[in-house]
Scaffold this active site. Structure first.
Site, PDB file in Angstrom:
ATOM      1  N   GLY A   1       0.850  -1.189   0.000  1.00  0.00           N
ATOM      2  CA  GLY A   1       0.000   0.000   0.000  1.00  0.00           C
ATOM      3  C   GLY A   1       0.884   1.237   0.000  1.00  0.00           C
ATOM      4  O   GLY A   1       2.034   1.185  -0.450  1.00  0.00           O
ATOM      5  N   SER A   2       0.363   2.316   0.506  1.00  0.00           N
ATOM      6  CA  SER A   2       1.090   3.583   0.421  1.00  0.00           C
ATOM      7  C   SER A   2       2.223   3.656   1.448  1.00  0.00           C
ATOM      8  O   SER A   2       2.214   2.966   2.470  1.00  0.00           O
ATOM      9  CB  SER A   2       0.124   4.745   0.652  1.00  0.00           C
ATOM     10  OG  SER A   2      -0.370   4.681   1.972  1.00  0.00           O
ATOM     11  N   THR A   3       3.171   4.529   1.166  1.00  0.00           N
ATOM     12  CA  THR A   3       4.298   4.718   2.081  1.00  0.00           C
ATOM     13  C   THR A   3       3.814   5.252   3.430  1.00  0.00           C
ATOM     14  O   THR A   3       4.302   4.825   4.481  1.00  0.00           O
ATOM     15  CB  THR A   3       5.335   5.666   1.444  1.00  0.00           C
ATOM     16  OG1 THR A   3       5.810   5.042   0.238  1.00  0.00           O
ATOM     17  CG2 THR A   3       6.520   5.914   2.355  1.00  0.00           C
TER      18      THR A   3
ATOM     19  N   CYS B   1       1.767  -0.137  -8.824  1.00  0.00           N
ATOM     20  CA  CYS B   1       2.867   0.359  -7.987  1.00  0.00           C
ATOM     21  C   CYS B   1       4.118   0.606  -8.815  1.00  0.00           C
ATOM     22  O   CYS B   1       4.702   1.671  -8.763  1.00  0.00           O
ATOM     23  CB  CYS B   1       3.148  -0.612  -6.854  1.00  0.00           C
ATOM     24  SG  CYS B   1       3.368  -2.303  -7.411  1.00  0.00           S
TER      25      CYS B   1
ATOM     26  N   THR C   1       0.979   4.682   4.991  1.00  0.00           N
ATOM     27  CA  THR C   1       0.419   3.594   5.798  1.00  0.00           C
ATOM     28  C   THR C   1       1.529   2.638   6.235  1.00  0.00           C
ATOM     29  O   THR C   1       1.506   2.125   7.355  1.00  0.00           O
ATOM     30  CB  THR C   1      -0.672   2.839   5.014  1.00  0.00           C
ATOM     31  OG1 THR C   1      -1.639   3.785   4.554  1.00  0.00           O
ATOM     32  CG2 THR C   1      -1.360   1.803   5.869  1.00  0.00           C
ATOM     33  N   GLY C   2       2.496   2.418   5.372  1.00  0.00           N
ATOM     34  CA  GLY C   2       3.641   1.566   5.738  1.00  0.00           C
ATOM     35  C   GLY C   2       4.335   2.082   6.993  1.00  0.00           C
ATOM     36  O   GLY C   2       4.689   1.309   7.896  1.00  0.00           O
TER      37      GLY C   2
ATOM     38  N   GLU D   1       5.782  -3.409   0.811  1.00  0.00           N
ATOM     39  CA  GLU D   1       5.819  -3.003  -0.607  1.00  0.00           C
ATOM     40  C   GLU D   1       5.035  -1.710  -0.700  1.00  0.00           C
ATOM     41  O   GLU D   1       3.800  -1.725  -0.682  1.00  0.00           O
ATOM     42  CB  GLU D   1       5.176  -4.082  -1.491  1.00  0.00           C
ATOM     43  CG  GLU D   1       5.887  -5.419  -1.482  1.00  0.00           C
ATOM     44  CD  GLU D   1       7.195  -5.413  -2.266  1.00  0.00           C
ATOM     45  OE1 GLU D   1       7.582  -4.352  -2.808  1.00  0.00           O
ATOM     46  OE2 GLU D   1       7.845  -6.468  -2.315  1.00  0.00           O
TER      47      GLU D   1
HETATM   48  P1  NAD Z   1      -3.322   2.609   1.426  1.00  0.00           P
HETATM   49  O1  NAD Z   1      -2.016   2.645   2.131  1.00  0.00           O
HETATM   50  O2  NAD Z   1      -4.222   3.776   1.562  1.00  0.00           O
HETATM   51  O3  NAD Z   1      -4.182   1.360   1.904  1.00  0.00           O
HETATM   52  C1  NAD Z   1      -3.656   0.056   1.847  1.00  0.00           C
HETATM   53  C2  NAD Z   1      -4.279  -0.782   2.951  1.00  0.00           C
HETATM   54  O4  NAD Z   1      -3.843  -0.328   4.225  1.00  0.00           O
HETATM   55  C3  NAD Z   1      -5.795  -0.763   2.980  1.00  0.00           C
HETATM   56  O5  NAD Z   1      -6.239  -2.099   3.184  1.00  0.00           O
HETATM   57  C4  NAD Z   1      -6.106   0.099   4.201  1.00  0.00           C
HETATM   58  O6  NAD Z   1      -7.328  -0.225   4.834  1.00  0.00           O
HETATM   59  C5  NAD Z   1      -4.957  -0.253   5.117  1.00  0.00           C
HETATM   60  N1  NAD Z   1      -4.666   0.734   6.163  1.00  0.00           N
HETATM   61  C6  NAD Z   1      -4.867   2.070   6.130  1.00  0.00           C
HETATM   62  N2  NAD Z   1      -4.415   2.638   7.264  1.00  0.00           N
HETATM   63  C7  NAD Z   1      -3.907   1.640   8.029  1.00  0.00           C
HETATM   64  C8  NAD Z   1      -3.252   1.578   9.296  1.00  0.00           C
HETATM   65  N3  NAD Z   1      -3.044   2.683  10.010  1.00  0.00           N
HETATM   66  N4  NAD Z   1      -2.812   0.391   9.744  1.00  0.00           N
HETATM   67  C9  NAD Z   1      -2.982  -0.726   9.006  1.00  0.00           C
HETATM   68  N5  NAD Z   1      -3.613  -0.740   7.812  1.00  0.00           N
HETATM   69  C10 NAD Z   1      -4.061   0.430   7.326  1.00  0.00           C
HETATM   70  O7  NAD Z   1      -2.955   2.301  -0.106  1.00  0.00           O
HETATM   71  P2  NAD Z   1      -3.944   2.225  -1.356  1.00  0.00           P
HETATM   72  O8  NAD Z   1      -4.425   3.623  -1.649  1.00  0.00           O
HETATM   73  O9  NAD Z   1      -4.932   1.150  -1.166  1.00  0.00           O
HETATM   74  O10 NAD Z   1      -2.944   1.762  -2.519  1.00  0.00           O
HETATM   75  C11 NAD Z   1      -2.214   2.663  -3.310  1.00  0.00           C
HETATM   76  C12 NAD Z   1      -0.771   2.734  -2.864  1.00  0.00           C
HETATM   77  O11 NAD Z   1      -0.216   1.429  -2.764  1.00  0.00           O
HETATM   78  C13 NAD Z   1       0.109   3.460  -3.849  1.00  0.00           C
HETATM   79  O12 NAD Z   1       1.004   4.319  -3.156  1.00  0.00           O
HETATM   80  C14 NAD Z   1       0.912   2.367  -4.520  1.00  0.00           C
HETATM   81  O13 NAD Z   1       2.143   2.770  -5.056  1.00  0.00           O
HETATM   82  C15 NAD Z   1       1.044   1.376  -3.426  1.00  0.00           C
HETATM   83  N6  NAD Z   1       1.259   0.022  -3.961  1.00  0.00           N
HETATM   84  C16 NAD Z   1       2.485  -0.539  -3.833  1.00  0.00           C
HETATM   85  C17 NAD Z   1       2.744  -1.788  -4.371  1.00  0.00           C
HETATM   86  C18 NAD Z   1       4.097  -2.441  -4.248  1.00  0.00           C
HETATM   87  O14 NAD Z   1       4.213  -3.627  -4.537  1.00  0.00           O
HETATM   88  N7  NAD Z   1       5.115  -1.733  -3.826  1.00  0.00           N
HETATM   89  C19 NAD Z   1       1.717  -2.469  -5.020  1.00  0.00           C
HETATM   90  C20 NAD Z   1       0.469  -1.866  -5.135  1.00  0.00           C
HETATM   91  C21 NAD Z   1       0.254  -0.612  -4.584  1.00  0.00           C
END
Ligand code: NAD
Length: 469
Positions: free
Chosen positions: A221-223, A277, A225-226, A243
């Site tokens: 997911g996003s940096t 991503c 949230t990571g 990731e």
């Molecule tokens: P996001 O970070 O908003 O959400 C991802 C997940 O995290 C969701 O399931 C969400 O409910 C959960 N989440 C949100 N806050 C949280 C918290 N505090 N604790 C735990 N979980 C939480 O990302 P998104 O908008 O769904 O996806 C888009 C982003 O993901 C883009 O930045 C993209 O580059 C990245 N991405 C990376 C890869 C990779 O392999 N590196 C692959 C796909 C997407």
């Protein structure tokens, strides 16, 4: 074999509350998703903990055999899964989209099932004998995004189960049905408790990443949230694979053939309508061939039909949600306001139903423009002109993220030299974004850490144990 209707029935919510999931291309109701809470997560983790004991004690061969049967189940219901994915995520059935994604799920699962992971003998000199084994971690928690919901889930599920762990998956709030359906199909053959989906919100995600009975979190997911997950996992010292976001640069050297590379440049940037991503998000082109690349890329882009995903003719779809649509629209508007040249698109139709943003190519744009410096995650590509290789490398490496990148040239040796100077987890040559179940994939810098796929990916789902005799 499931149909779309039986799939939706199989995942019909049994929770007290549920919510409608709408098709981003049409606004029509796709189905209803359960709303799971923290108590549901706790119950799932307890069941996973119990199930892991028997699963973890099976041999690699026994586990592999069951995973192959799960891949067969995916293949048998592939069309229904793709139909659901198209309706919920928006991506078309055809092109490198929904059917391709479901096919990838089966392929990744089969590859994980087939991989051998023998103990490594690291010293055997007559005096010492030491081996490294990879034992199951226990319960893995997975959190995923909305862009490739099935594929990314299988990237988390396949190595986890293969290594003797059980897994609890929390899908994105935008695409829970796809992940619930994938799990329902796999659960036709998997023993109970191995794979569970908890369709909750951020609060459930936060609990998952701090849960004392979860040993590892796989997050995509996003940096931002990571970083939150790193913090919430700290007290239990969880293993993490992260990731995260990227803003991949592609550098076209002056000896590249614009016509020959235009098709691969296009799909490198616009796969899944740019919501990928490791898509090409900043294209740097040498001044000698700048106009030719812009011209050829525009020709390719114009020919790619965008529309409702269930129409077999389309290969590009809508942006998945309104929030992401607005990000793309605002970044392109800012680029236009700065005086950048619109080669194609950039003018969404306010009357259009669905979150369709037209395929957009923007030329004559500065490197510090937000459309270049920020991750657009949608169908808009900035094309930046450069003259000097050292300077363009500084620009390509100038961001805090480093997921993928690419070099485009007729001279592979020269391209490799440039590749070695790029700060990214993967550098592709004359292509961008292709992944393979045996080739390790992962980001550097703030794009995350840990590798997925292949043997490296299996090791990341085990705990190393040294036996020293
Ligand atoms: P996001 O970070 O908003 O959400 C991802 C997940 O995290 C969701 O399931 C969400 O409910 C959960 N989440 C949100 N806050 C949280 C918290 N505090 N604790 C735990 N979980 C939480 O990302 P998104 O908008 O769904 O996806 C888009 C982003 O993901 C883009 O930045 C993209 O580059 C990245 N991405 C990376 C890869 C990779 O392999 N590196 C692959 C796909 C997407």
């Amino acid at each position: 074999m499931e149909t779309l209707e039986t799939l939706l029935e199989a995942i019909a919510p049994t929770t007290a509350t549920s919510r409608e999931i709408l098709n981003p291309a049409t606004g029509e109701i796709v189905g209803h998703a359960p709303v799971h809470g923290v108590a549901d997560l706790d119950a799932a983790v307890a069941a996973a903990t119990q199930a892991q004991v028997a699963w973890g004690s099976k041999s690699h061969a026994e586990r592999s055999e069951i995973l192959v049967r799960a891949a067969d189940a995916i293949d048998a219901s592939a069309e229904a899964l793709a139909q659901l994915l198209t309706r919920e995520q928006g991506k078309p059935l055809n092109g490198p989209n929904a059917r391709f994604e479901v096919g990838g799920c089966s392929a990744w699962l089969r590859t994980a099932a087939a991989l051998e992971l023998e103990p490594e003998v690291v010293v055997d000199d007559g005096e010492n004998h030491a081996e490294v084994h990879y034992r199951p971690i226990g319960v893995v928690g997975a959190i995923g995004p909305w862009n490739w919901p099935m594929m990314i889930s299988i990237w988390q599920i396949a190595p986890s189960l293969r290594m003797g762990n059980t897994i609890v998956v929390k899908p994105s709030e935008y695409t829970p049905l796809s992940v619930l359906a994938l799990a329902a199909v796999m659960n036709q053959v998997l023993p109970a408790g191995l794979l569970q989906v908890v369709a909750g919100d951020r609060e459930v995600g936060a609990r998952l990443s701090s849960h004392p009975a979860i040993g590892k979190v796989m997050f995509t997911g996003s940096t931002a949230t990571g970083k939150a997950i790193i913090r919430s996992s700290a007290d239990t010292v969880k293993r993490l694979t992260l990731e995260l976001g990227g803003n991949d640069a592609g550098i076209v050297l002056p000896d590249a053939d614009p016509k020959a590379i235009a098709g691969d440049l296009f799909w490198g940037a616009f796969i899944n309508t740019g919501q990928t991503c490791a898509a090409l998000k900043r294209l740097y082109v040498h001044e000698d061939i700048y106009e030719d690349v812009c011209h050829e890329l525009t020709l390719v882009a114009k020919a790619m039909p965008m529309g409702v995903g269930t129409d077999e003719a389309n290969v590009l779809g809508p942006v998945q949600n309104k929030a992401q649509f607005d990000i793309v629209a605002n970044l392109v508007q800012a680029a236009k306001d700065s005086g950048a040249r619109v080669l194609l698109g950039g003018d969404p139709d306010p009357e259009q139903k669905g979150y369709f943003y037209p395929t957009t190519l923007i030329a004559d744009i500065d490197n510090d423009n937000p459309l270049v410096a920020e991750e657009q995650f949608g169908p808009a590509l900035p094309i930046i002109k450069y003259t000097d290789l050292d300077e363009v490398l500084t620009q390509a490496n100038g961001l805090e993220v480093g997921l993928g990148s690419s070099v485009w040239s007729s001279d592979k040796a020269k391209a490799r030299e440039v590749a070695a100077r790029l700060e990214a987890g993967t550098v592709w040559i004359n292509k961008h974004g292709g992944v393979h179940p045996l080739i390790p994939f992962g980001g550097i810098k703030q794009s995350g850490y840990g590798l997925e796929f292949g043997v490296a990916g299996l090791k990341a789902l085990g705990v190393p144990q040294v036996i020293s005799a």
